[in-house]
Motif scaffolding. Structure first.
Motif, PDB file in Angstrom:
ATOM      1  N   MET A  52      -3.969  53.500  52.098  1.00  0.00           N
ATOM      2  CA  MET A  52      -4.051  52.201  52.767  1.00  0.00           C
ATOM      3  C   MET A  52      -4.503  51.083  51.838  1.00  0.00           C
ATOM      4  O   MET A  52      -3.989  49.964  51.903  1.00  0.00           O
ATOM      5  CB  MET A  52      -4.996  52.290  53.964  1.00  0.00           C
ATOM      6  CG  MET A  52      -4.335  52.808  55.236  1.00  0.00           C
ATOM      7  SD  MET A  52      -2.998  51.713  55.841  1.00  0.00           S
ATOM      8  CE  MET A  52      -3.947  50.245  56.251  1.00  0.00           C
ATOM      9  N   ASP A  53      -5.486  51.367  50.971  1.00  0.00           N
ATOM     10  CA  ASP A  53      -5.975  50.313  50.071  1.00  0.00           C
ATOM     11  C   ASP A  53      -4.851  49.804  49.177  1.00  0.00           C
ATOM     12  O   ASP A  53      -4.724  48.594  48.937  1.00  0.00           O
ATOM     13  CB  ASP A  53      -7.139  50.832  49.217  1.00  0.00           C
ATOM     14  CG  ASP A  53      -8.403  51.037  50.033  1.00  0.00           C
ATOM     15  OD1 ASP A  53      -8.477  50.514  51.156  1.00  0.00           O
ATOM     16  OD2 ASP A  53      -9.323  51.724  49.530  1.00  0.00           O
ATOM     17  N   ALA A  54      -4.022  50.722  48.707  1.00  0.00           N
ATOM     18  CA  ALA A  54      -2.903  50.335  47.847  1.00  0.00           C
ATOM     19  C   ALA A  54      -1.865  49.547  48.642  1.00  0.00           C
ATOM     20  O   ALA A  54      -1.289  48.571  48.130  1.00  0.00           O
ATOM     21  CB  ALA A  54      -2.256  51.577  47.234  1.00  0.00           C
ATOM     22  N   HIS A 297       9.698  41.507  52.448  1.00  0.00           N
ATOM     23  CA  HIS A 297       8.275  41.787  52.189  1.00  0.00           C
ATOM     24  C   HIS A 297       7.959  43.186  52.728  1.00  0.00           C
ATOM     25  O   HIS A 297       7.287  43.344  53.754  1.00  0.00           O
ATOM     26  CB  HIS A 297       7.392  40.734  52.872  1.00  0.00           C
ATOM     27  CG  HIS A 297       7.814  39.319  52.600  1.00  0.00           C
ATOM     28  ND1 HIS A 297       8.447  38.530  53.532  1.00  0.00           N
ATOM     29  CD2 HIS A 297       7.720  38.576  51.469  1.00  0.00           C
ATOM     30  CE1 HIS A 297       8.720  37.343  53.013  1.00  0.00           C
ATOM     31  NE2 HIS A 297       8.290  37.342  51.761  1.00  0.00           N
ATOM     32  N   PRO A 298       8.449  44.220  52.051  1.00  0.00           N
ATOM     33  CA  PRO A 298       8.352  45.589  52.572  1.00  0.00           C
ATOM     34  C   PRO A 298       6.933  46.120  52.731  1.00  0.00           C
ATOM     35  O   PRO A 298       6.662  46.892  53.649  1.00  0.00           O
ATOM     36  CB  PRO A 298       9.139  46.408  51.546  1.00  0.00           C
ATOM     37  CG  PRO A 298       9.096  45.597  50.287  1.00  0.00           C
ATOM     38  CD  PRO A 298       9.151  44.171  50.754  1.00  0.00           C
ATOM     39  N   ALA A 299       6.023  45.717  51.853  1.00  0.00           N
ATOM     40  CA  ALA A 299       4.637  46.186  51.989  1.00  0.00           C
ATOM     41  C   ALA A 299       3.968  45.520  53.186  1.00  0.00           C
ATOM     42  O   ALA A 299       3.289  46.174  53.989  1.00  0.00           O
ATOM     43  CB  ALA A 299       3.853  45.902  50.710  1.00  0.00           C
ATOM     44  N   LEU A 303       2.366  47.225  56.491  1.00  0.00           N
ATOM     45  CA  LEU A 303       0.983  46.956  56.863  1.00  0.00           C
ATOM     46  C   LEU A 303       0.914  46.406  58.288  1.00  0.00           C
ATOM     47  O   LEU A 303      -0.007  46.729  59.043  1.00  0.00           O
ATOM     48  CB  LEU A 303       0.358  45.956  55.886  1.00  0.00           C
ATOM     49  CG  LEU A 303      -1.138  45.667  56.101  1.00  0.00           C
ATOM     50  CD1 LEU A 303      -1.963  46.946  55.969  1.00  0.00           C
ATOM     51  CD2 LEU A 303      -1.624  44.619  55.092  1.00  0.00           C
ATOM     52  N   TRP A 304       1.892  45.601  58.662  1.00  0.00           N
ATOM     53  CA  TRP A 304       1.978  45.068  60.025  1.00  0.00           C
ATOM     54  C   TRP A 304       2.081  46.213  61.028  1.00  0.00           C
ATOM     55  O   TRP A 304       1.388  46.219  62.046  1.00  0.00           O
ATOM     56  CB  TRP A 304       3.183  44.154  60.122  1.00  0.00           C
ATOM     57  CG  TRP A 304       3.590  43.673  61.485  1.00  0.00           C
ATOM     58  CD1 TRP A 304       4.672  44.080  62.206  1.00  0.00           C
ATOM     59  CD2 TRP A 304       2.942  42.664  62.287  1.00  0.00           C
ATOM     60  NE1 TRP A 304       4.753  43.407  63.397  1.00  0.00           N
ATOM     61  CE2 TRP A 304       3.698  42.524  63.479  1.00  0.00           C
ATOM     62  CE3 TRP A 304       1.806  41.884  62.114  1.00  0.00           C
ATOM     63  CZ2 TRP A 304       3.352  41.624  64.489  1.00  0.00           C
ATOM     64  CZ3 TRP A 304       1.458  40.981  63.121  1.00  0.00           C
ATOM     65  CH2 TRP A 304       2.222  40.857  64.288  1.00  0.00           C
ATOM     66  N   GLN A 305       2.888  47.198  60.720  1.00  0.00           N
ATOM     67  CA  GLN A 305       3.015  48.348  61.607  1.00  0.00           C
ATOM     68  C   GLN A 305       1.698  49.113  61.699  1.00  0.00           C
ATOM     69  O   GLN A 305       1.282  49.539  62.788  1.00  0.00           O
ATOM     70  CB  GLN A 305       4.125  49.287  61.107  1.00  0.00           C
ATOM     71  CG  GLN A 305       5.503  48.675  61.081  1.00  0.00           C
ATOM     72  CD  GLN A 305       6.005  48.249  62.451  1.00  0.00           C
ATOM     73  OE1 GLN A 305       6.009  49.050  63.392  1.00  0.00           O
ATOM     74  NE2 GLN A 305       6.403  47.001  62.578  1.00  0.00           N
TER      75      GLN A 305
END
Length: 375
Positions: A52-54, A297-299, A303-305
């Motif tokens: 998650m941090d990454a 913006h794939p990351a 993260l939104w999910q």
């Protein structure tokens, strides 16, 4: 209440998808530097990026997230968007909140390869099931807590929030209905509105299914529901007006058949507004979340999910009157907002989630019989 375009006919399936959504091309925003060519674009879980941090770090580098068709007053999306942006320092570009699911897919096609293309989808079942090739498989950290019938086994899509069909009523103007058939009584003359045309609108479609269940019908047979509305019209009780917060507040539509979370939300504006889910006529529906495989913006999309399916995100939907898909697991773990959960209408009876085949059959019946019976 959400527009009818947002409510295109599509009821949750027990084995496939769920109810409705919306969108249109977003405004031209400044680029946040995200690219579908990054490692995040192929990540099927946060672990693929190192945890998650990454994932958070990558999302912050991209700096932006493009969402589409998310009305701020729909299931508390306004607060959800703000909370996500504040928590992670990612700018959320929210494009045209009121539109249809197909418009959303069209926007993804038209803007493919551009930085302003939608990163994520909030879709209804019919449109979602026809566009799975456009989704990027991804399993959030809490994915195992989503019931198997409400997610794709490979993570291409996951149901997120929803509710049950209900009867909202102004307790200062009409008595509380104890059942669907109560609406045929003289006390409801000229007072019962259905949210839309059931041959076109998802909420109205499910309203007919609900009344069918309340009159001896089933998920396979909605004829009793159509017959009920024929009787309702003959009695002079059916009000052919599309309800809105304005018609409710003015007293024009004192009884509204619609999703429970929309009816519950109305109580914030109309103190005497109450909501009941008829016993033995519980019709459920959930919405679909998916990531665009061409997300600029794939990351941030992933993260939104993660945020939406986290305890925080699920409780924010609950705060908006919607039923989070992880409610049962969160209740067991003691992480659900008990106060908000306690405000939802009580249900009695096994919820009905129509299969895709049942929905298709019901739509065909409505197309052939609704106008003849109700006009």
């Amino acid at each position: 209440m959400r527009t009818l375009a947002r409510s295109a006919v599509a009821v949750v399936t027990a084995t496939a998808f769920a109810a409705t959504a919306a969108c249109a091309p977003p405004e031209d925003k400044n680029s946040g530097g995200g690219s579908g060519g990054t490692a995040a674009a192929g990540a099927t879980s946060a672990a693929d990026l190192g945890g998650m941090d990454a994932l958070v770090a990558e999302a912050k580098k991209e700096g932006q997230l493009n969402v589409i068709a998310l009305p701020p007053d729909w299931a508390n999306y306004g607060e959800i968007i703000k909370a996500f942006g504040t928590k992670y320092g990612v700018k959320v570009n929210s494009a045209q909140p009121d539109a249809s699911s197909q418009d959303e897919i069209n926007a993804a096609d038209q803007l493919k390869g551009q930085d302003k293309a939608p990163d994520v989808f909030d879709l209804g079942g019919a449109v979602a099931s026809a566009n799975t090739a456009k989704f990027a498989p991804y399993k959030v950290a809490t994915w195992a807590e989503v019931p198997a019938a409400l997610k794709d086994p490979n993570g291409a899509w996951t149901n997120d929030y929803g509710g049950y069909m209900a009867i909202g009523y102004d307790s200062a103007k009409v008595p509380a209905p104890a059942s669907v058939t109560d609406l045929l009584k003289p006390e409801y003359k000229g007072k019962v509105a259905l949210n839309g045309d059931p041959t076109q609108a998802g909420a109205a479609f499910s309203g007919v299914v609900m009344t069918s269940l309340g009159n001896g019908g089933s998920a396979d047979d909605i004829a009793p529901g159509v017959e009920f509305f024929k009787k309702l019209k003959a009695a002079g009780n059916f009000l052919p007006v599309d309800p809105t917060p304005a018609t409710i507040e003015s007293g024009q539509t004192p009884v509204v058949i619609d999703w429970d979370y929309l009816n519950v939300a109305q109580a914030k504006k109309t103190a005497s507004w109450k909501t009941v889910v008829p016993a033995g006529a519980v019709v459920g529906s959930y919405y679909v979340q998916a990531i665009s495989k061409n997300a600029p913006h794939p990351a941030a999309a992933r993260l939104w999910q993660e945020f939406l399916f986290s305890d925080e995100g699920q409780n924010l939907w609950l705060k908006g009157g919607a039923r989070p898909v992880r409610a049962e697991a969160m209740e067991s773990a003691g992480t659900i907002d008990k106060a908000a959960y306690g405000t939802l209408p009580k249900t009695e009876g096994t919820p009905v989630f129509q299969t895709e085949a049942q929905t298709t059959k019901a739509k065909e019946y409505l197309t052939a019989n609704w106008a003849k019976a109700v006009g």
